[in-house]
Design a protein around this motif. Sequence first.
Motif, short mmCIF file in Angstrom:
data_model
loop_
_atom_site.label_atom_id
_atom_site.label_comp_id
_atom_site.label_asym_id
_atom_site.label_seq_id
_atom_site.Cartn_x
_atom_site.Cartn_y
_atom_site.Cartn_z
N ASP A 25 -62.07 -11.16 23.53
CA ASP A 25 -61.66 -12.49 23.05
C ASP A 25 -61.78 -12.57 21.53
O ASP A 25 -60.93 -13.17 20.86
N ILE A 26 -62.86 -12.00 20.98
CA ILE A 26 -63.04 -12.04 19.53
C ILE A 26 -61.95 -11.23 18.82
O ILE A 26 -61.39 -11.66 17.81
N MET A 27 -61.62 -10.07 19.39
CA MET A 27 -60.56 -9.26 18.79
C MET A 27 -59.22 -9.98 18.88
O MET A 27 -58.40 -9.92 17.95
N ASP A 32 -54.78 -13.19 16.58
CA ASP A 32 -54.04 -14.46 16.63
C ASP A 32 -54.03 -15.16 15.28
O ASP A 32 -53.06 -15.83 14.93
N ARG A 33 -55.13 -15.00 14.52
CA ARG A 33 -55.21 -15.65 13.21
C ARG A 33 -54.65 -14.77 12.09
O ARG A 33 -54.75 -15.09 10.91
N ALA A 40 -62.34 -12.61 5.83
CA ALA A 40 -63.52 -13.23 6.42
C ALA A 40 -63.21 -13.77 7.81
O ALA A 40 -62.13 -14.34 8.05
N LEU A 41 -64.15 -13.59 8.73
CA LEU A 41 -64.05 -14.21 10.04
C LEU A 41 -64.48 -15.67 9.96
O LEU A 41 -65.16 -16.06 9.00
N PRO A 42 -64.12 -16.47 10.94
CA PRO A 42 -64.67 -17.83 11.00
C PRO A 42 -66.19 -17.76 11.06
O PRO A 42 -66.77 -16.74 11.44
N THR A 43 -66.85 -18.85 10.70
CA THR A 43 -68.31 -18.89 10.74
C THR A 43 -68.80 -18.83 12.18
O THR A 43 -68.03 -19.01 13.13
N GLY A 78 -71.52 -13.14 5.07
CA GLY A 78 -70.68 -13.55 6.18
C GLY A 78 -70.19 -12.38 7.00
O GLY A 78 -70.72 -11.27 6.91
N MET A 79 -69.17 -12.66 7.80
CA MET A 79 -68.61 -11.64 8.70
C MET A 79 -67.16 -11.40 8.31
O MET A 79 -66.43 -12.33 7.96
N PHE A 80 -66.75 -10.12 8.38
CA PHE A 80 -65.43 -9.75 7.90
C PHE A 80 -64.78 -8.77 8.89
O PHE A 80 -65.47 -8.09 9.64
N VAL A 81 -63.46 -8.72 8.85
CA VAL A 81 -62.75 -7.68 9.59
C VAL A 81 -63.04 -6.36 8.88
O VAL A 81 -62.83 -6.24 7.67
#
Length: 245
Positions: A25-27, A32-33, A40-43, A78-81
Amino acid sequence: MSVPDGSLPPARFSAQNRSRALQADIMELILDRDLKAGDALPTEAELTQALGIGRNTLREALKVLQALGVVEIRHGFGMFVAPANFDALADGLTFRGRLSLRHEGNEALQLVDVRQALEAGLIGEAMDLSTPEHLAEIEATVQRMEALADSGEGFTEVDQTFHFQLFEPLGNELLLNLMSVFWKVYRKIHLELGEDPLISLVETAAVHRGIFEAVKAGDKDLASERLRRHFDGIRAQLTKLRDAP
């Protein structure tokens, strides 16, 4: 804890399935975005809301995706691809190959087969795109290999450069990354076996000279055949290991 037949208990198996589903789902959310490497990923708060999960569940899934090279977590930022990174693949294949050497060597043999198929199968296409200038660079690498061999020095890094140079004209970054992975695995297998399958440094250099001469001459069939035979030594050792009583 496993059940008598060695499988996971139903509750744990179900938990693993849910974890894999969440990772998927996260992938999918990343796709999708339309996020790309470095974005950056969403928080955490946004992800927990979008996915309908708790913070701890999300963090566990993100840790797995980080290990897989999908997500990069930079504490305090934060989180990133994650950028393209094949370290996890290399580590996993190296482990599987070395583990198989303790038994029948089947997986190690399969890894060598895959590398052989990649190089022998794509050399013709790479030759179509090679320029005289590029061929001169490859020959210079062979000459360095020969000089080191004559002085009794090893040339592992030069050997690796030679194989990469053969396929650089393709401009295929994925191929070069996969070759890097298989190179790491291949060298570990050599170390595990205890010796190089080729007789001497001079002979190893001569094998590479032969491959280059076929490429320079534009003989695709000969170049492919010489690349295939380049792997015969380690294949023979692994087959001997597999067939040993």
